[in-house]
Design an enzyme around this catalytic site. Structure first.
Site, PDB file in Angstrom:
ATOM      1  N   ASP A  54     -11.099 -68.140  15.799  1.00 38.11           N
ATOM      2  CA  ASP A  54     -11.657 -66.876  16.252  1.00 38.11           C
ATOM      3  C   ASP A  54     -13.130 -66.894  15.827  1.00 38.11           C
ATOM      4  O   ASP A  54     -13.553 -67.764  15.059  1.00 38.11           O
ATOM      5  CB  ASP A  54     -10.908 -65.678  15.662  1.00 38.11           C
TER       6      ASP A  54
HETATM    7  C1  BGC Z   1     -12.099 -61.406  18.697  1.00 35.52           C
HETATM    8  C2  BGC Z   1     -11.530 -62.360  19.722  1.00 35.52           C
HETATM    9  C3  BGC Z   1     -12.562 -62.637  20.786  1.00 35.52           C
HETATM   10  C4  BGC Z   1     -13.807 -63.180  20.135  1.00 35.52           C
HETATM   11  C5  BGC Z   1     -14.903 -63.506  21.112  1.00 35.52           C
HETATM   12  C6  BGC Z   1     -13.439 -61.861  18.182  1.00 35.52           C
HETATM   13  O1  BGC Z   1     -14.025 -60.870  17.416  1.00 35.52           O
HETATM   14  O2  BGC Z   1     -11.195 -61.256  17.633  1.00 35.52           O
HETATM   15  O3  BGC Z   1     -10.369 -61.820  20.287  1.00 35.52           O
HETATM   16  O4  BGC Z   1     -12.041 -63.517  21.736  1.00 35.52           O
HETATM   17  O5  BGC Z   1     -14.311 -62.209  19.227  1.00 35.52           O
HETATM   18  O6  BGC Z   1     -15.428 -62.377  21.677  1.00 35.52           O
END
Ligand code: BGC
Length: 826
Positions: free
Chosen positions: A269
């Site tokens: 993530d």
């Molecule tokens: C989120 C993800 C997301 C990523 C990119 C993160 O903060 O938890 O679900 O895909 O950001 O935007």
């Protein structure tokens, strides 16, 4: 009546335990996938990939294993540069769960929780198809979706991005959606692996969970995603049993690859990496969105011998193999299609109608017909401010938005009288002239670029009252001190991004922050500092008070009295990065609903909320329609359901608790939000509806609940042996006078033979049915061997729950109409 179930042929013995074939995870019928969406590629990565690995320099290899800045960004979340000299193209990675999140417009689909409410894997596949096509049309290669974490706590800030609380349903839907996405040539990323069930402390919390619970509850959806051929997996922020998910060998290697055979790549993530050698060895392949750990640090580690280069090669192989499978290495990927906004809008509308969940409908208050359809008062701020989607990475720039008021007006037609009252003011009213000193324009204070503007004065309050200060601003957040207290502090580590969803912006796009406090009568010192930054600054300072709120409610009550029926829009604004602190509706909505419903009992409340809500006002209302965040066609769908152009097709995929004291994580801070950085999954497998059954607690609305405008009767339950498990047959009869939708649900009770934790009943399968008035349909739902099994942590294997088991059929987990027993044997 009893039935014998024999599955010997479909089982293999693992460590002495009976393990049911992994393929038997779903019940939903899903169309065959496009070739690109299937298979487990690592084994056949092939010569092309190996010869590329042989030619790549260490720097080039490492550049494929972490994110970087996109020189031609389309506004997407992530970018991995390719290696032009070897014709390896870059990868662009975009969110998200309800549509493609780039700077351009895209179809804003309903939130996944609403999609899930349709209990329809085929619809999930078509939802995925829309995103898959649009993602490719909008220049993307990888989609950062679907999210398959389950709803464990009603407070979870991302509950709207999930498929609900049930592992079987989530597994079916995630598999179908991935097939839809990948069938269009876009690589799907199932997220957040694993146990990311809350936003509170999400970056650090350590989820302590036992093996049986993991496999039976949260992991089931991820396994289904792997079986459906997901190209990528995103590791979660949190720790699992002491180790960060993004460097957790149990998860990333033992379970994901060894047990499930995943052949794609694992990315972090965003900013969820914590180490170089340990993470790579544990099974992480790619750091996003930058190269803090997998950039220079990785190169140095290879150079100094602390990371063997074969670990780098392994990760590169996984990325390239997947690119190869999608035709990105040899130019065989289909050409990028054009967007089909019309087709996207049609699916968005269909999903919003299919998932619309009618929770209450006294005396057939809905659909609105006759006088009720000709004289309507629409009430509530979100009657004119459409709640299209939740905040954070699930937000999409919609192709279009329509307000519910406009949709109701156009559906009601010329002859109807549709009035509107705000009811609750989310943006505040101007501070009256005279209350604040001269020299400040609280309605539009402009600060030139590069300048700092300050104001010091006093605010005179005539009577003590509850004030909500509201600032609207562009640029850097202005500092507002009231009697020395900073009303809108910028908290360290909390980006503007995670400061609320839709209502954190004014209709004209300015950012909005609110602060409620009690003000004593008399003079209060106000100091404001606003910086013009590079682009100048505009801000407004507004407020609402007990007095202005009472005026807003009184106006709504007058409108309600003057109309035959009322449609009141209630909201709750969720975003990733933060949890709710209560399941009560925010702001002063409870008072508004109570006052309006008292003035007009023909009041329908439409909920645009992220998850379950308490409803102390329920008994006073005529109807309650749950629409969650219904996407760009949500207003049209809401009007269609209200007026009966379609049947409300949704059923709850999460139990709604009565209040904050009666749900699976209530009253136990170790369970939620966790103590000393540790979150205990002490309810074990009793997540969601299982907990309500295990503890014998009555929910406000149970899992599976949802009303139709017609009625259904169930008859003729039979259970017989089937190749995949138990074949449960029954007849559903539309016993009413309208065509309608029913979601028939099969539940299965405990096995007497297992000495493992079991649920009182699990969802065994379901079938969504469209039945004409009077129609009877015989259906057969298969309860798979996997669903009949429990995970034995001693044997690390699934064990079939043999013996006589109860089978129920009904229209919710608490509305069980037919019951029989079946003998399950191995
Ligand atoms: C989120 C993800 C997301 C990523 C990119 C993160 O903060 O938890 O679900 O895909 O950001 O935007």
């Amino acid at each position: 009546m009893s039935h014998t179930f024999s599955r010997r042929s479909a089982m293999r013995l693992l460590g002495g335990a009976v393990a049911v074939a992994a393929a038997a995870t779903g019940t939903g019928a899903v169309a065959p996938a496009h070739a690109a969406g299937e298979g487990r590629p690592e084994a056949g990565a092939g010569r092309r990939v190996e010869s590329l690995i042989a030619e790549l320099t260490l720097d080039e290899k490492i550049s494929l294993l972490h994110g970087a800045t996109d020189p031609d960004s389309l506004g997407q979340a992530g970018y991995v540069p390719g290696v032009p000299r070897l014709s390896i193209p870059p990868l662009r990675l975009a969110d998200g769960p309800a549509g493609v999140r780039v700077t351009e417009h895209a179809t804003a689909l309903p939130a996944p929780v609403l999609l899930a409410s349709a209990f329809d894997p085929d619809l999930a596949r078509r939802f995925g198809q829309v995103i898959g096509r649009e993602g490719r049309a909008l220049g993307q290669d990888v989609l950062l979706s679907p999210m398959v974490n389950l709803i464990r706590t009603p407070y979870g800030g991302r509950n709207f991005e999930t498929f609900g609380e049930d592992p079987l349903l989530a597994g079916d839907l995630v598999a179908a959606e991935i097939r839809g996405i990948q069938g269009e040539g876009l690589i799907a990323t199932v997220k957040h692996f694993a146990m990311n069930n809350q936003e509170k402390d999400r970056m650090s919390v350590d989820v302590r969970v036992d093996e049986q619970t993991m496999h039976e509850v949260e992991l089931r959806g991820f396994e289904a995603a792997v079986d459906a051929g997901t190209g990528a997996v995103m590791g979660a922020y949190n720790k699992v049993n002491g180790t960060f998910a993004c460097e957790n060998r149990d998860l990333l290697t033992d379970i994901l690859r060894t047990r499930w055979g995943f052949g794609g790549w694992v990315m972090t993530d965003w900013f969820a990496a914590h180490s170089t050698a340990a993470a790579l060895a544990a099974g992480l392949d790619m750091e996003m969105p930058d190269g803090t750990w997998f950039g220079t640090a990785l190169k140095n580690a290879v150079r100094d011998g602390s990371v063997p280069e074969r670990h780098v090669d392994r990760a590169v192989r996984r990325v390239l193999a997947m690119m190869d499978r999608f035709g990105l290495l040899d130019g065989t990927a289909p050409p990028r299609p054009a967007r089909d906004a019309g087709a996207g809008a049609a699916v968005a509308l269909e999903v919003a109608k299919a998932g619309a969940t009618l929770l209450r409908n006294e005396h057939d208050a809905l659909p609105l017909t006759g006088a009720a359809a000709r004289s309507i008062a629409v009430v509530g701020p979100t009657g004119t401010l459409p709640f299209v989607s939740g905040g954070g990475s699930a937000h999409v720039v919609p192709d279009r938005v329509e307000s519910p008021l406009d949709a109701i007006r156009s559906r009601a037609g010329r002859g109807a009288r549709v009035t509107y009252a705000l009811g609750e003011d989310l943006y505040g009213k101007p501070i009256p002239q005279g209350a604040l000193g001269r020299g400040i324009n609280t309605e539009a204070q402009g600060v030139a670029a590069g300048k700092t503007w300050t104001y010091e004065g006093s605010l005179t309050v005539a009577d003590a009252d509850e004030w909500t200060f509201v600032i609207h601003y562009s640029g850097e957040r202005p500092r507002v001190l009231l009697d020395g207290q900073d009303l809108f502090p910028v908290l360290p580590g909390v980006g503007e991004y995670f400061q609320g969803g839709l209502i954190s912006a004014a209709p004209d796009g300015l950012s909005v922050r609110r602060k409620a406090l009690t003000l004593a009568k008399g003079a209060h010192r106000v100091e404001i500092t606003a910086k013009g930054g590079d682009h100048g600054q505009l801000f407004r300072l507004r407020r609402s008070t007990g007095v202005t709120r009472a005026q807003d409610v009184a106006e709504a009550v007058r409108a309600a009295r003057a109309a035959h029926s009322v449609v009141l829009f209630a909201y709750e604004d969720a975003t990733e990065g933060q949890d709710r602190t209560t399941i009560a509706l925010p702001g002063h909505q409870v008072r508004l609903i109570e006052a309006v419903a008292a003035a007009n009992p023909r009041t329908t409340v439409v909920l645009n909320t992220s998850s379950s809500t308490s409803m102390p006002w329920l008994a006073r209302t005529a109807a309650v329609l749950q629409m969650y965040y219904p996407g760009q066609e949500g207003a049209a769908a809401t009007a269609a359901v209200l007026f009966g152009d379609c049947d409300p097709g949704g059923r709850l995929t999460q139990s709604f608790p009565v209040d904050d004291a009666h749900h699976p994580v209530a009253g136990d801070p170790l369970r939620y939000p966790g103590g000393d950085g540790v979150e205990e999954y002490s309810e074990r497998i009793q997540v969601g509806h299982r907990w309500y059954d295990a503890e014998d607690v009555r929910p406000l609305f149970p899992f599976g609940h949802g009303l139709s405008y017609t009625s259904f009767a169930y008859e003729g339950l039979r259970v017989r042996e089937d190749r995949r498990g138990l074949a449960v047959s029954f007849t559903v009869h539309n016993s009413g006078r309208r065509d309608g939708i029913e979601v028939a649900q099969v539940y299965v009770g405990r096995s007497p033979d297992l000495r493992l934790d079991q649920a009182v009943r699990v969802l065994g399968g379901y079938r969504r049915l469209a039945l004409r008035a009077g129609e009877r349909r015989r259906v057969t739902v298969t309860v798979t061997g996997r669903t009949l099994s429990s995970w034995d942590a001693e044997r690390h294997a699934w064990v079939l729950g043999t013996g006589r088991r109860t089978v129920w059929v009904g229209s919710s987990s608490r509305d069980l109409r037919l019951r029989t027993t079946a003998e399950v044997t191995s």
